[in-house]
Motif scaffolding. Structure first.
Motif, short mmCIF file in Angstrom:
data_model
loop_
_atom_site.label_atom_id
_atom_site.label_comp_id
_atom_site.label_asym_id
_atom_site.label_seq_id
_atom_site.Cartn_x
_atom_site.Cartn_y
_atom_site.Cartn_z
N ASP A 83 0.83 -1.21 0.00
CA ASP A 83 0.00 0.00 0.00
C ASP A 83 0.86 1.26 0.00
OD1 ASP A 83 -1.99 -1.87 0.11
OD2 ASP A 83 -2.72 -1.31 2.10
N ARG A 84 1.96 1.25 0.77
CA ARG A 84 2.88 2.39 0.77
C ARG A 84 3.50 2.57 -0.61
NH1 ARG A 84 4.76 1.19 5.79
NH2 ARG A 84 6.55 0.03 5.03
N GLY A 85 3.86 1.46 -1.24
CA GLY A 85 4.43 1.52 -2.59
C GLY A 85 3.43 2.04 -3.61
N ILE A 86 2.19 1.60 -3.51
CA ILE A 86 1.14 2.05 -4.43
C ILE A 86 0.91 3.55 -4.29
CG2 ILE A 86 -1.36 1.97 -4.83
CD1 ILE A 86 -1.18 -1.08 -4.40
N LEU A 87 0.72 4.01 -3.05
CA LEU A 87 0.47 5.44 -2.82
C LEU A 87 1.64 6.28 -3.30
CD1 LEU A 87 -1.14 5.25 0.73
CD2 LEU A 87 -2.31 5.86 -1.40
N SER A 88 2.84 5.85 -2.99
CA SER A 88 4.03 6.58 -3.38
C SER A 88 4.16 6.62 -4.91
CB SER A 88 5.26 5.93 -2.76
OG SER A 88 6.40 6.71 -2.96
N THR A 89 3.88 5.50 -5.57
CA THR A 89 3.96 5.44 -7.03
C THR A 89 2.92 6.35 -7.67
OG1 THR A 89 4.79 3.18 -6.94
CG2 THR A 89 3.88 3.91 -9.04
N LEU A 90 1.70 6.32 -7.15
CA LEU A 90 0.64 7.19 -7.69
C LEU A 90 1.05 8.66 -7.61
CD1 LEU A 90 -2.61 5.52 -6.29
CD2 LEU A 90 -1.98 5.75 -8.71
N PHE A 91 1.59 9.07 -6.45
CA PHE A 91 1.96 10.49 -6.31
C PHE A 91 3.24 10.83 -7.05
CE2 PHE A 91 3.96 14.10 -4.14
CZ PHE A 91 3.04 15.06 -4.50
N SER A 92 4.19 9.92 -7.09
CA SER A 92 5.47 10.19 -7.73
C SER A 92 5.34 10.31 -9.24
CB SER A 92 6.45 9.06 -7.39
OG SER A 92 7.67 9.21 -8.05
N THR A 93 4.36 9.60 -9.83
CA THR A 93 4.25 9.56 -11.29
C THR A 93 3.01 10.25 -11.84
OG1 THR A 93 3.02 7.48 -11.23
CG2 THR A 93 5.42 7.32 -11.33
N GLY A 94 1.96 10.37 -11.04
CA GLY A 94 0.71 10.95 -11.54
C GLY A 94 -0.03 10.02 -12.48
N VAL B 258 7.47 7.85 -17.19
CA VAL B 258 7.27 8.55 -15.92
C VAL B 258 8.45 8.22 -15.02
CG1 VAL B 258 4.75 8.65 -16.06
CG2 VAL B 258 5.83 6.70 -14.96
N PHE B 259 8.70 9.08 -14.06
CA PHE B 259 9.88 8.96 -13.22
C PHE B 259 9.51 8.73 -11.77
CE2 PHE B 259 10.68 11.58 -16.91
CZ PHE B 259 11.74 10.90 -17.49
N LEU B 260 10.28 7.89 -11.11
CA LEU B 260 10.05 7.55 -9.71
C LEU B 260 10.97 8.37 -8.82
CD1 LEU B 260 10.08 3.67 -10.15
CD2 LEU B 260 8.07 5.12 -9.93
N SER B 261 10.43 8.85 -7.70
CA SER B 261 11.27 9.53 -6.73
C SER B 261 12.15 8.49 -6.04
CB SER B 261 10.40 10.24 -5.69
OG SER B 261 9.71 9.28 -4.90
N ASN B 262 13.20 8.93 -5.37
CA ASN B 262 14.07 8.00 -4.65
C ASN B 262 13.28 7.26 -3.58
OD1 ASN B 262 16.34 8.61 -6.14
ND2 ASN B 262 16.95 10.28 -4.78
N SER C 274 4.13 21.10 -19.75
CA SER C 274 4.96 20.01 -19.23
C SER C 274 4.13 19.08 -18.35
CB SER C 274 6.12 20.56 -18.39
OG SER C 274 6.93 21.38 -19.18
N VAL C 275 3.27 19.66 -17.52
CA VAL C 275 2.41 18.86 -16.65
C VAL C 275 1.47 18.00 -17.49
CG1 VAL C 275 0.63 18.93 -14.85
CG2 VAL C 275 2.60 20.48 -14.72
N GLN C 276 0.91 18.59 -18.54
CA GLN C 276 0.03 17.83 -19.42
C GLN C 276 0.77 16.66 -20.06
OE1 GLN C 276 -1.28 21.08 -21.93
NE2 GLN C 276 -3.32 21.08 -20.99
N ALA C 277 2.00 16.88 -20.47
CA ALA C 277 2.80 15.81 -21.08
C ALA C 277 3.08 14.70 -20.08
CB ALA C 277 4.11 16.37 -21.62
N LEU C 278 3.41 15.06 -18.83
CA LEU C 278 3.69 14.07 -17.80
C LEU C 278 2.44 13.26 -17.46
CD1 LEU C 278 5.99 16.16 -15.47
CD2 LEU C 278 6.66 14.14 -16.78
#
Length: 179
Positions: free
Chosen positions: A43-54, A87-91, A173-177
């Protein structure tokens, strides 16, 4: 006979409201799954991935383990219309996904799975559905004490875009991401 199109008056539609989380709410949501169990790490991974990548919830659910590059911190996603974007992942997200994957002993190709049942059953498809991810996000929002807002994976997507815009990103840029 018919009425010419320019003479037809369309009913007014309510403008849709965009829901996003403020910084404190977002932090509480991302920190809601606290333990080291399989489901808490997932669940932590899912939430983090959703926010890190949009990414969209459907994009998240369709991810396979072999399509994610944790070293480089990037994922190629096939979005709406079959268009591919990176899409890019945060550390922090790379770390959360890595810790989650360490707990996996199954051979399912899906990145995000439900917890396999112990015993003799040979389950074939463990992949989380979009609805399962929606339930996870809602559960974590309740745990985080976020009241009065409908929190969903799409809310996290809006929060990602809002965060980028507030920190100086231009709209194109946001639209492209977001794809």
């Amino acid at each position: 006979k018919s009425v010419p199109p320019e003479k037809v008056e369309l009913g007014k539609q309510e403008e849709r409201e965009v829901t996003f989380l403020e910084h404190g709410e977002l932090r509480r949501l991302l920190e809601a799954p606290k333990g080291d169990s399989f489901s808490e790490r997932r669940d932590r991974g899912i939430l983090s991935t959703l926010f890190s990548t949009g990414m969209r919830v459907s994009e998240l659910c369709s991810l396979d383990r072999d399509k994610i590059d944790l070293e480089r911190g990037e994922i190629s996603i096939r979005g709406k219309g079959g268009k591919i974007r990176v899409v890019f992942l945060s550390n922090e997200t790379k770390s959360e996904i890595g810790k989650y994957l360490e707990l996996r002993s199954d051979v399912d190709e899906a990145l995000w799975i439900r917890e396999p049942k112990t015993g003799f059953s040979k389950e074939t498809n463990l992949r989380l559905t979009c609805r399962s991810v929606q339930r996870i996000v809602k559960k974590c929002a309740i745990k985080a004490g976020i009241i009065g807002k409908k929190v969903s994976p799409h809310t996290v997507r809006h929060s990602y875009a809002t965060d980028l815009l507030r920190n100086g990103a231009d709209i194109r840029s946001v639209q492209a991401l977001l794809g």
